[in-house]
Write an enzyme that holds these catalytic residues in place. Structure first.
Site, PDB file in Angstrom:
ATOM      1  CB  CYS A  22      -3.068   0.627  -2.455  1.00 30.49           C
ATOM      2  SG  CYS A  22      -3.255   2.952  -3.108  1.00 30.49           S
ATOM      3  CG  ASN A  23      -9.602   0.626  -3.568  1.00 29.76           C
ATOM      4  OD1 ASN A  23     -10.160  -0.169  -4.299  1.00 29.76           O
ATOM      5  ND2 ASN A  23      -9.108   0.786  -2.481  1.00 29.76           N
ATOM      6  CG  ASP A  52      -1.590   1.317   1.563  1.00 27.46           C
ATOM      7  OD1 ASP A  52      -2.351   1.439   0.329  1.00 27.46           O
ATOM      8  OD2 ASP A  52      -1.906   2.329   2.057  1.00 27.46           O
ATOM      9  CB  SER A  53       0.180   4.753  -1.004  1.00 26.69           C
ATOM     10  OG  SER A  53      -0.972   4.772  -0.194  1.00 26.69           O
ATOM     11  CE1 TYR A  83       2.929   5.508  -3.557  1.00 24.28           C
ATOM     12  CE2 TYR A  83       2.059   4.038  -5.197  1.00 24.28           C
ATOM     13  CZ  TYR A  83       3.110   4.488  -3.991  1.00 24.28           C
ATOM     14  OH  TYR A  83       4.494   3.821  -3.739  1.00 24.28           O
ATOM     15  N   GLY A  84      -2.823   9.383  -4.436  1.00 28.39           N
ATOM     16  CA  GLY A  84      -4.412   9.308  -4.475  1.00 28.39           C
ATOM     17  C   GLY A  84      -4.604  10.829  -5.442  1.00 28.39           C
ATOM     18  CG  HIS A  86      -5.611   5.196   3.976  1.00 20.71           C
ATOM     19  ND1 HIS A  86      -4.388   4.647   2.645  1.00 20.71           N
ATOM     20  CD2 HIS A  86      -4.317   6.109   4.239  1.00 20.71           C
ATOM     21  CE1 HIS A  86      -3.348   4.609   2.775  1.00 20.71           C
ATOM     22  NE2 HIS A  86      -3.274   6.174   4.180  1.00 20.71           N
ATOM     23  CD  GLU A 115      -0.077   7.267   5.446  1.00 21.16           C
ATOM     24  OE1 GLU A 115       1.036   7.464   6.387  1.00 21.16           O
ATOM     25  OE2 GLU A 115      -0.992   6.068   5.152  1.00 21.16           O
ATOM     26  CB  CYS A 137      -9.672   4.683  -0.152  1.00 20.56           C
ATOM     27  SG  CYS A 137      -7.891   5.933   0.836  1.00 20.56           S
TER      28      CYS A 137
HETATM   29  N1  DGL Z   1      -5.063   3.496   0.327  1.00 17.19           N
HETATM   30  C1  DGL Z   1      -5.089   3.283  -0.642  1.00 17.19           C
HETATM   31  C2  DGL Z   1      -6.131   3.407  -1.208  1.00 17.19           C
HETATM   32  O1  DGL Z   1      -6.393   2.658  -1.797  1.00 17.19           O
HETATM   33  C3  DGL Z   1      -4.689   5.435  -1.011  1.00 17.19           C
HETATM   34  C4  DGL Z   1      -4.132   6.116  -0.491  1.00 17.19           C
HETATM   35  C5  DGL Z   1      -3.872   6.900  -1.445  1.00 17.19           C
HETATM   36  O2  DGL Z   1      -2.476   6.821  -0.861  1.00 17.19           O
HETATM   37  O3  DGL Z   1      -3.982   8.336  -1.534  1.00 17.19           O
HETATM   38  O4  DGL Z   1      -6.289   3.871  -2.428  1.00 17.19           O
END
Ligand code: DGL
Length: 279
Positions: A82-83, A19-20, A51-52, A200, A164, A198
């Site tokens: 991670c989506n 995951d990110s 990453y989003g 998170h 985070e 997501c």
């Molecule tokens: N947890 C990640 C997801 O499922 C992305 C979070 C991120 O890095 O923006 O999309």
């Protein structure tokens, strides 16, 4: 990209979870609960989260680096927990980059395949990062499996930074969660299922529940992904054989391992030992 994994293609190795940042721990927790017999390596790219909000090319490059690091560490199978990475990098890595004998799986397919079991109105709300929403992956995948289901999406760019930074019960978290849920629900009065698309977001669940009207169910992905992985391993014994057993867990972060350990304990539900890794 030079990798040592090419030396022995048949050696068994841990299952990699990527995951990110911390969000993938919500999926890993369920995978470990349902499949405790395997060894696992978790890699969180905390140094480069989120990453989003990043471009397709950047998410693809970051994800590829982390996946190849997990291959180098001996993993034969990597789950993108991670989506955003599943939406923006999974297909390209599968089509262009996968070395022989290696596999990667994402979290979108397991969620979209079974979504019809949850909605009665055939109106689904998706809460996700900007990257996932703009990719339209949920709309495309749900449409493929269940064309009658209508999908409404809303991006929540502040939720990942809140998680985070461990601001999961702050005033800011209450403000943004309430506001984003309201914005999703103004798109249709008939939405009866909200997918936390997501990894998170389940960490904000108590607040999400507080601001979601009764009668709307909230779906987190952890268990769905874990059950789908169990099913996948049963159907692909050639890959299952290459997943080493013993229940050993390793955690790596691209950022500060002590900070990772502190938060991972909260998010994963048990004490972990983490090490820094360069990708
Ligand atoms: N947890 C990640 C997801 O499922 C992305 C979070 C991120 O890095 O923006 O999309």
């Amino acid at each position: 990209m030079n990798s040592t994994f090419e030396k022995d293609n048949n050696a068994s190795g841990p299952i990699g979870i990527f995951d990110s940042g911390y969000g993938g721990l919500t999926v890993f927790k369920e995978i470990h609960r349902i499949l405790p017999q395997y060894n696992y390596i978790y890699l969180g790219d905390n140094a480069r989260v989120p990453y989003g909000t990043r471009s397709f090319q950047t998410v693809y490059e970051y994800t590829k680096e982390c996946v190849f690091k997990l291959f180098d560490l001996g993993c034969n199978l990597v789950v993108l927990a991670c989506n955003t990475a599943s939406a923006k990098a999974l297909r390209t890595i599968q089509q262009q980059d996968l070395p022989p004998g290696k596999k990667i799986l994402g979290v979108i397919r397991p969620t979209t395949e079974s979504i019809d079991q949850y909605t009665k109105t055939n109106k689904i709300g998706i809460l996700a990062t900007q990257g996932t929403v703009l990719s339209d992956s949920y709309k495309i995948e749900i449409n493929k499996f269940h064309p009658k289901i209508e999908v409404f999406q809303h991006a929540c760019p502040f939720w990942v930074p809140l998680v985070e930074n461990n601001e999961i019960d702050s005033l800011g978290a209450h403000y943004f969660v309430k506001n984003d849920i309201e914005q999703l629900l103004t798109q249709s009065k008939e939405i009866d299922t909200i997918v936390l698309a997501c990894t998170h977001y389940p960490l904000l669940l108590p607040i999400i529940e507080k601001y979601t009207p009764q009668g709307i169910q909230i779906l987190a992905q952890g268990e769905l992904v874990a059950l789908s992985l169990a099913d996948y391993l049963q159907r692909h014994l050639e890959i299952e054989k290459k997943c080493s057993r013993g229940g050993d867990l390793q955690f790596y972060t691209t950022d500060d391992p002590r900070a990772f350990e502190e938060k991972a304990e909260i998010f994963f539900g048990q004490k972990v030992h983490a090490a820094n890794i360069k990708v």
